[in-house]
Design a protein around this motif. Structure first.
Motif, mmCIF file in Angstrom:
data_model
loop_
_atom_site.group_PDB
_atom_site.id
_atom_site.type_symbol
_atom_site.label_atom_id
_atom_site.label_comp_id
_atom_site.label_asym_id
_atom_site.label_seq_id
_atom_site.Cartn_x
_atom_site.Cartn_y
_atom_site.Cartn_z
ATOM 1 N N ILE A 1 0.815 -1.220 0.000
ATOM 2 C CA ILE A 1 0.000 0.000 0.000
ATOM 3 C C ILE A 1 0.851 1.275 0.000
ATOM 4 O O ILE A 1 0.558 2.209 -0.759
ATOM 5 N N PRO A 2 1.920 1.384 0.820
ATOM 6 C CA PRO A 2 2.745 2.597 0.760
ATOM 7 C C PRO A 2 3.342 2.853 -0.624
ATOM 8 O O PRO A 2 3.363 3.989 -1.105
ATOM 9 N N TRP B 1 -2.296 6.425 6.788
ATOM 10 C CA TRP B 1 -2.893 5.386 5.952
ATOM 11 C C TRP B 1 -4.070 4.766 6.685
ATOM 12 O O TRP B 1 -4.305 5.056 7.859
ATOM 13 N N PRO C 1 3.572 10.109 6.541
ATOM 14 C CA PRO C 1 2.486 9.320 5.961
ATOM 15 C C PRO C 1 1.367 9.009 6.953
ATOM 16 O O PRO C 1 1.612 8.810 8.144
ATOM 17 N N TYR D 1 -8.654 8.486 -2.898
ATOM 18 C CA TYR D 1 -8.816 7.057 -3.160
ATOM 19 C C TYR D 1 -10.227 6.724 -3.626
ATOM 20 O O TYR D 1 -10.416 5.907 -4.546
ATOM 21 N N THR E 1 -6.295 2.929 1.867
ATOM 22 C CA THR E 1 -6.002 4.329 1.543
ATOM 23 C C THR E 1 -4.615 4.693 2.069
ATOM 24 O O THR E 1 -4.124 4.086 3.020
ATOM 25 N N TYR E 2 -4.015 5.695 1.448
ATOM 26 C CA TYR E 2 -2.676 6.135 1.861
ATOM 27 C C TYR E 2 -2.528 7.609 1.514
ATOM 28 O O TYR E 2 -2.886 8.034 0.412
ATOM 29 N N GLY F 1 0.567 3.951 -2.841
ATOM 30 C CA GLY F 1 0.119 5.271 -2.404
ATOM 31 C C GLY F 1 1.030 6.383 -2.903
ATOM 32 O O GLY F 1 0.568 7.444 -3.335
ATOM 33 N N TYR G 1 -7.865 1.988 6.222
ATOM 34 C CA TYR G 1 -8.824 1.190 5.465
ATOM 35 C C TYR G 1 -10.209 1.729 5.770
ATOM 36 O O TYR G 1 -10.529 2.049 6.907
ATOM 37 N N HIS H 1 -0.649 6.116 11.442
ATOM 38 C CA HIS H 1 0.291 7.148 11.004
ATOM 39 C C HIS H 1 1.711 6.751 11.373
ATOM 40 O O HIS H 1 1.941 5.814 12.147
ATOM 41 N N MET I 1 -6.908 12.090 1.735
ATOM 42 C CA MET I 1 -6.568 10.696 1.452
ATOM 43 C C MET I 1 -7.810 9.905 1.037
ATOM 44 O O MET I 1 -7.807 9.219 0.016
#
Length: 257
Positions: free
Chosen positions: A90-91, A158, A156, A245, A148-149, A94, A160, A177, A241
């Motif tokens: 994901i990162p 991130w 960062p 997404y 999401t990210y 993202g 869900y 975070h 964010m």
């Protein structure tokens, strides 16, 4: 060789460094499977938390396999593409999305509320981004979980977001975070912030509204939640964010509404 001389000391130091480096490399390699397992367990726990299912590192795999009935990857056009959804980093994806969104045409499409698949015909940077979807069965009810990210104040963020079968109503969320301020932006991980999202809707008459974070306790609408006091920038980072997404998932969400 003279053990008191500089040459001996130099050679001894080199050998010592090489031996220590070799030992550290061996230890690192031997620990990697355990590190990878911990990362996977944490990912499972986060996904499950977004549908309000508590788990531990020991139980996460079993619960995940039981509750997550399907998983797949989409592109921004809502088309299924090959690959293992759980294995998607994901990162990495993202950061690719953040880079793609610097395209002025994309930024304008986001502002105009247009479907990206209709506005952006051939954006190679955006087409390269993978968007996983996890389908959960919660007591017979289908939930769709979307990763999401984004970016907070210091780094960062991130999470869900899970949606009910109507693809409109938020069922639950999980945010985390890297380095937000304790007691302020870091509070995005707390239940008092995350529980606000449950029951909110992301569409209004087929128009994507996403979720707006309101400052000063002024959230009143079905698309609004309150920002964290003193953590407005991080809260707004969460808003951006989610919006970015959901825009990329929009075609998929509308196809199955």
């Amino acid at each position: 060789m003279n053990k008191q001389g500089n040459t001996y000391t130099f050679i001894y130091s080199i050998i010592l460094v090489v031996v220590v480096a070799a030992i550290l490399a061996i230890v690192s390699l031997s620990l990697k499977p355990y590190q990878d397992e911990n990362i996977e367990n944490e990912k499972r726990q986060n996904i499950l938390s977004s549908v309000n299912v508590s788990s531990t590192p020991e139980t996460s795999a079993e619960l995940f396999n039981k509750i997550i009935t399907k998983q797949f990857i989409l592109n921004y056009k809502g088309e299924a593409i090959e690959g293992n959804a759980f294995a998607v980093d994901i990162p990495t994806e993202g950061k690719k999305l953040q880079k793609a969104l610097k395209n002025p045409e994309l930024q304008q499409a986001l502002k105009d509320g247009k479907l990206l698949s209709e506005t952006i015909k051939d954006d190679k940077a955006l087409a390269d981004v993978k968007f996983p979807v996890f389908v959960a069965d919660i007591d017979g009810a289908i939930k769709y979980i979307l990763p999401t990210y984004g970016v907070g104040l210091w780094g960062p963020v991130w999470g869900y977001i899970s949606l009910n079968e109507d693809k409109n109503t938020v069922y639950g969320v999980l945010f985390d975070h890297k380095g937000e301020t304790p007691g302020l932006g870091a509070e995005i991980t707390q239940p008092f912030f995350q529980k606000q999202f449950s029951g909110k809707t992301i569409f209004e008459n087929s128009t994507l509204k996403a979720i707006t974070v309101k400052k000063g306790g002024n959230a009143t609408g079905v698309h609004e939640v309150d920002a964290i006091s003193g953590g407005t920038i991080t809260s707004k980072g969460v808003e951006t964010m989610i919006g970015d997404y959901l825009k990329c998932y929009e075609q998929f969400l509308k196809q199955i509404q």
